[in-house]
Design an enzyme around this catalytic site. Structure first.
Site, PDB file in Angstrom:
ATOM      1  N   TYR A  55      -4.870 112.473 140.509  1.00 34.92           N
ATOM      2  CA  TYR A  55      -4.551 113.693 139.747  1.00 34.92           C
ATOM      3  C   TYR A  55      -4.903 113.497 138.268  1.00 34.92           C
ATOM      4  CZ  TYR A  55      -1.694 117.651 138.082  1.00 34.92           C
ATOM      5  OH  TYR A  55      -1.252 118.815 137.498  1.00 34.92           O
TER       6      TYR A  55
ATOM      7  N   GLY B  41      17.242 107.886 135.673  1.00 38.59           N
ATOM      8  CA  GLY B  41      17.315 109.263 135.179  1.00 38.59           C
ATOM      9  C   GLY B  41      17.249 109.378 133.667  1.00 38.59           C
TER      10      GLY B  41
END
Ligand code: NAD
Ligand code: UDP
Length: 312
Positions: free
Chosen positions: A143, A205
């Site tokens: 990508y 996170g």
């Protein structure tokens, strides 16, 4: 004008098709439905100015249009890594095919590039002048490097054939019509919260992203496409508000009133640690900047998924 939108049945493409129709254009939507869905454009099919063509952009296109937006490419890491060779082909063969079409028609052409061209950035926030830190052989490379190669092609066609190009580097965008199984973080968290299942945080996170609501982004697309010829980009389009993935999870839980708990899963390879657009160039050239804050955009997206699940 007749406008071609490749990837027009996807999340961003469907919003763009709708916007162009509302502005009085005829729209030709080309999609192979790899990640897009007929549901996204079902409401446009009865419009006589809208036409749908099932086609894979890795094969040449023979069409007559005035402008082209090239959005065809899966955007979610889960989907683009599912068939990396096809992802790279879509980016590179697809770019060559749409650029050749634009060259033959002398049509202005827009490329949906990405903040992924900056890879795992060492400069924060990222200005367009930063060349990036990208792994050329990792799982995200099909990508990242595909999009970087497409940018190269766009600028070579511009220099060599004087093609009128507009290259936008899009930062994480969310909103209605993301696929429930898309795999990107905003849709994953909302779907998990609405279903009362665990919210999957990859890593601890603390990585950051900057989330732009789709309507703001589409305003940026239209504004960049209408800018003077000497504005080629690459131009960052995104919302500079930066949040950790934990913060995003907490906001989604609070806005949905969900009882979901956070669970932690391994961080995917080469996952960028931080990302925030420097949008000074877009601000001063287009007078564009996002208007919709994260909570407002999340509420609209939550409402969309709520209705979607209720209708099933
Ligand atoms: P999406 O996956 O919802 O849409 C992509 C569309 O392209 C789908 O309809 C898919 O079926 C179609 N497609 C894929 N390969 C194709 C091919 N070979 N031929 C024809 N159609 C093909 O993703 P999205 O979020 O709407 O992204 C649209 C574009 O914007 C992509 O090029 C993506 O790389 C870029 N982008 C999006 C974001 C974002 O946050 N949404 C960020 C950066 C860049
Ligand atoms: N992410 C997460 N849980 C999920 C999906 C994604 O913690 O269920 C993380 C992912 O690892 C990344 C961030 O959220 O750090 C954004 O991921 P996304 O796939 O939306 O976009 P990208 O990584 O391409 O910016």
């Amino acid at each position: 004008m007749t406008v071609l939108v490749t990837g027009g049945a996807g999340f961003l493409g469907s919003h763009l098709c709708e916007r162009l129709l509302n502005e009085g254009h005829e729209v030709l939507c080309v999609d192979n439905f790899f990640t897009g869905s007929k549901r996204n454009i079902a409401h446009l099919l009865s419009n006589p100015d809208f036409e749908l063509l099932r086609h894979d952009v890795t094969f040449p296109l023979s069409l007559e249009v005035d402008q082209i937006y090239n959005l065809a490419c899966p955007a979610s890491p889960v989907h683009y890594q599912n068939d990396p060779v096809q992802t790279f082909k879509t980016n590179v063969h697809g770019a060559i095919n749409v650029l050749d079409l634009a060259k033959r028609l002398n049509a202005k052409i827009f490329q949906a590039s990405t903040s992924e061209v900056y890879g795992d950035p060492e400069i924060h926030p990222q200005p367009e002048s930063y060349w990036g830190k990208v792994n050329s052989i990792g799982v995200r490379s099909c990508y990242d490097e595909g999009k970087r190669s497409a940018e190269t092609l766009f600028f070579d066609y511009h220099r060599q054939y004087k093609l009128d190009i507009k290259v936008a580097r899009i930062f994480n965008t969310y909103g209605p019509r993301m696929h429930p199984n898309d795999g990107r973080v905003v849709s994953n968290f909302i779907v998990q919260a609405l279903q009362g299942i665990d919210i999957t945080i990859y890593g601890e996170g603390y990585q950051t992203r900057s989330f732009c609501y789709v309507d703001d982004l589409i305003d940026g697309f239209i504004s960049l496409m209408s800018s003077p010829d000497n504005v080629t980009g690459p131009m960052n389009l995104g919302n500079p508000g930066e949040f950790t993935i934990r913060e995003l999870a907490e906001r989604v839980i609070s806005l949905t009133g969900s009882n979901s708990k956070l669970i932690f899963k391994p961080l995917p390879q080469d996952d960028p640690k931080q990302r925030q657009p420097d949008i000074s160039y877009a601000k001063c050239t287009l007078g564009w900047e996002p208007q919709i804050d994260l909570d407002t955009g999340l509420l609209k997206t939550i409402e969309y998924f709520d209705h979607l699940f209720a209708s099933k």
